[in-house]
Design a protein around this motif. Structure first.
Motif, mmCIF file in Angstrom:
data_model
loop_
_atom_site.group_PDB
_atom_site.id
_atom_site.type_symbol
_atom_site.label_atom_id
_atom_site.label_comp_id
_atom_site.label_asym_id
_atom_site.label_seq_id
_atom_site.Cartn_x
_atom_site.Cartn_y
_atom_site.Cartn_z
ATOM 1 N N GLU A 67 0.809 -1.212 0.000
ATOM 2 C CA GLU A 67 0.000 0.000 0.000
ATOM 3 C C GLU A 67 0.847 1.269 0.000
ATOM 4 O O GLU A 67 0.339 2.355 -0.283
ATOM 5 N N LEU A 68 2.143 1.158 0.318
ATOM 6 C CA LEU A 68 3.005 2.333 0.370
ATOM 7 C C LEU A 68 3.452 2.751 -1.024
ATOM 8 O O LEU A 68 3.466 1.948 -1.968
ATOM 9 N N SER A 69 3.854 4.018 -1.147
ATOM 10 C CA SER A 69 4.113 4.607 -2.465
ATOM 11 C C SER A 69 5.369 4.068 -3.142
ATOM 12 O O SER A 69 5.485 4.131 -4.368
ATOM 13 N N ASP A 70 6.311 3.550 -2.374
ATOM 14 C CA ASP A 70 7.555 3.079 -2.985
ATOM 15 C C ASP A 70 7.468 1.653 -3.506
ATOM 16 O O ASP A 70 8.467 1.095 -3.967
ATOM 17 N N TRP A 71 6.299 1.063 -3.467
ATOM 18 C CA TRP A 71 6.129 -0.323 -3.915
ATOM 19 C C TRP A 71 6.053 -0.371 -5.440
ATOM 20 O O TRP A 71 5.207 0.269 -6.056
ATOM 21 N N GLN A 72 6.917 -1.146 -6.047
ATOM 22 C CA GLN A 72 6.938 -1.320 -7.493
ATOM 23 C C GLN A 72 6.932 -2.813 -7.811
ATOM 24 O O GLN A 72 7.974 -3.475 -7.734
ATOM 25 N N PRO A 73 5.774 -3.369 -8.133
ATOM 26 C CA PRO A 73 5.692 -4.821 -8.365
ATOM 27 C C PRO A 73 6.571 -5.252 -9.535
ATOM 28 O O PRO A 73 6.659 -4.569 -10.556
ATOM 29 N N LEU A 74 7.232 -6.378 -9.373
ATOM 30 C CA LEU A 74 8.097 -6.897 -10.412
ATOM 31 C C LEU A 74 7.335 -7.876 -11.290
ATOM 32 O O LEU A 74 6.361 -8.492 -10.838
ATOM 33 N N PRO A 75 7.734 -8.040 -12.529
ATOM 34 C CA PRO A 75 7.029 -8.975 -13.417
ATOM 35 C C PRO A 75 7.272 -10.417 -12.992
ATOM 36 O O PRO A 75 8.361 -10.772 -12.539
ATOM 37 N N ILE A 76 6.265 -11.241 -13.133
ATOM 38 C CA ILE A 76 6.377 -12.649 -12.775
ATOM 39 C C ILE A 76 7.012 -13.409 -13.942
ATOM 40 O O ILE A 76 6.475 -13.397 -15.054
ATOM 41 N N PRO A 77 8.141 -14.061 -13.735
ATOM 42 C CA PRO A 77 8.772 -14.829 -14.831
ATOM 43 C C PRO A 77 7.850 -15.939 -15.326
ATOM 44 O O PRO A 77 7.172 -16.605 -14.540
ATOM 45 N N ARG A 78 7.834 -16.132 -16.629
ATOM 46 C CA ARG A 78 7.013 -17.202 -17.198
ATOM 47 C C ARG A 78 7.466 -18.569 -16.720
ATOM 48 O O ARG A 78 6.684 -19.528 -16.717
ATOM 49 N N LEU A 79 8.715 -18.653 -16.322
ATOM 50 C CA LEU A 79 9.243 -19.926 -15.841
ATOM 51 C C LEU A 79 8.490 -20.432 -14.621
ATOM 52 O O LEU A 79 8.441 -21.648 -14.371
ATOM 53 N N LEU A 80 7.888 -19.526 -13.850
ATOM 54 C CA LEU A 80 7.146 -19.951 -12.665
ATOM 55 C C LEU A 80 5.942 -20.814 -13.030
ATOM 56 O O LEU A 80 5.524 -21.661 -12.233
ATOM 57 N N TRP A 81 5.370 -20.596 -14.209
ATOM 58 C CA TRP A 81 4.264 -21.449 -14.644
ATOM 59 C C TRP A 81 4.743 -22.885 -14.837
ATOM 60 O O TRP A 81 4.083 -23.831 -14.406
ATOM 61 N N GLU A 115 17.040 -14.967 -13.674
ATOM 62 C CA GLU A 115 16.404 -14.187 -14.731
ATOM 63 C C GLU A 115 16.001 -12.803 -14.219
ATOM 64 O O GLU A 115 16.211 -11.789 -14.906
ATOM 65 N N LEU A 116 15.434 -12.756 -13.029
ATOM 66 C CA LEU A 116 15.022 -11.473 -12.467
ATOM 67 C C LEU A 116 16.228 -10.595 -12.123
ATOM 68 O O LEU A 116 16.237 -9.390 -12.400
ATOM 69 N N SER A 117 17.253 -11.189 -11.505
ATOM 70 C CA SER A 117 18.433 -10.395 -11.139
ATOM 71 C C SER A 117 19.156 -9.893 -12.368
ATOM 72 O O SER A 117 19.684 -8.768 -12.366
ATOM 73 N N ALA A 118 19.186 -10.693 -13.441
ATOM 74 C CA ALA A 118 19.828 -10.248 -14.678
ATOM 75 C C ALA A 118 19.063 -9.098 -15.316
ATOM 76 O O ALA A 118 19.649 -8.278 -16.037
ATOM 77 N N SER A 119 17.767 -9.009 -15.051
ATOM 78 C CA SER A 119 16.946 -7.912 -15.584
ATOM 79 C C SER A 119 16.961 -6.686 -14.688
ATOM 80 O O SER A 119 16.252 -5.711 -14.968
ATOM 81 N N GLY A 120 17.728 -6.738 -13.607
ATOM 82 C CA GLY A 120 17.849 -5.591 -12.724
ATOM 83 C C GLY A 120 16.938 -5.608 -11.518
ATOM 84 O O GLY A 120 16.925 -4.638 -10.735
ATOM 85 N N TYR A 121 16.178 -6.667 -11.321
ATOM 86 C CA TYR A 121 15.287 -6.763 -10.164
ATOM 87 C C TYR A 121 16.049 -7.430 -9.021
ATOM 88 O O TYR A 121 15.891 -8.622 -8.745
ATOM 89 N N LEU A 122 16.884 -6.636 -8.363
ATOM 90 C CA LEU A 122 17.742 -7.143 -7.306
ATOM 91 C C LEU A 122 17.006 -7.153 -5.965
ATOM 92 O O LEU A 122 15.953 -6.524 -5.805
ATOM 93 N N LEU A 123 17.598 -7.835 -5.011
ATOM 94 C CA LEU A 123 16.959 -8.018 -3.707
ATOM 95 C C LEU A 123 16.685 -6.700 -3.005
ATOM 96 O O LEU A 123 15.621 -6.499 -2.419
ATOM 97 N N VAL A 124 17.648 -5.762 -3.073
ATOM 98 C CA VAL A 124 17.541 -4.511 -2.315
ATOM 99 C C VAL A 124 17.024 -3.362 -3.168
ATOM 100 O O VAL A 124 16.970 -2.219 -2.693
#
Length: 234
Positions: A76-90, A142-151
């Motif tokens: 609910e906070l303003s700094d939340w930016q949802p990341l895309p779900i990798p297709r591999l999860l399916w 895949e996510l980390s390579a796309s720039g979606y890092l932990l921090v």
């Protein structure tokens, strides 16, 4: 808190259904036989190992429910930016379903005394579970390579934390599965092997349910589900 309540209600419903099917409402004082004939059976007629595992799974369910509640509050906070779900999860989800199905087939085979089918089901479940874990690691890369890092963002942190916690529980289950598989080729008695296979199946079915709930949460569908539940409850 509504997320926690909904999750706990689902867990309670599944637990109640399972207990009824396990004979918790049976009347052991009406059973015939010498006392102490079944030392590993509780007064309900259910093996104590199943009861212990059921309590443990209830605790794990509450843990993931708290994670889900924290996820909803944080998003609910303003700094939340949802990341895309990798297709591999399916694909990973399908693999985990196959693993659970393989264990259920092993349960059926164990009850029929078909040891070869039990071994096949256990080995199949083990390999598909390892494939699931490998797929989860690949999704992380895949996510980390796309720039979606932990921090980078709170949404990223929650994704890695929740999926990582689920993966740790899978790894713990693999230890028990390995012991059961070794027992299928070792000196396990038919009764002990059947119980061990049933415990593994219980654990895998539960983790599959948790993963489906986590997948729905991370994909962003949980909010719609909660709104529907609210409307039904009101």
């Amino acid at each position: 808190m509504s997320v926690v309540l909904v999750f706990l209600l689902v867990i309670a419903g599944i637990a109640g259904w399972w207990l009824l099917n396990q004979g918790v409402m049976s009347k052991p004082w009406l059973e015939h036989g010498p006392a102490g004939a079944l030392p590993e059976i509780d007064v309900t007629g259910m093996p104590t190992a199943k009861i212990g595992l059921g309590v443990f799974l209830a605790v794990v369910g509450c843990l993931f429910a708290l994670f889900a509640s924290a996820y909803f509050m944080r998003m609910e906070l303003s700094d939340w930016q949802p990341l895309p779900i990798p297709r591999l999860l399916w694909l990973n989800t399908g693999v985990l379903v196959l693993s659970s199905v393989a264990l259920q087939c092993a349960v059926v085979a164990a009850r029929r005394g078909q040891i070869d089918m039990v071994r096949l089901g256990l080995v199949t479940s083990g390999f598909t579970t390892l494939a699931f874990l490998a797929g989860q690691l690949a999704a992380w890369r895949e996510l980390s390579a796309s720039g979606y890092l932990l921090v980078s963002n709170p949404a990223n942190s929650f994704f890695y934390m929740i999926t990582g916690m689920h993966g740790l529980h899978i790894v713990g289950g693999l230890v028990a599965l390995a012991r059961t598989t070794a027992g299928a080729w070792g000196k396990y008695s038919p009764d002990r092997l059947r119980l061990s296979v049933e415990l593994c199946a219980m654990y895998w079915h539960f983790l599959l349910f948790v993963w489906l709930a986590v997948f729905v949460l991370l994909a962003g569908w949980a909010a719609d589900f909660i709104d529907i539940c609210r409307q039904l409850l009101t």
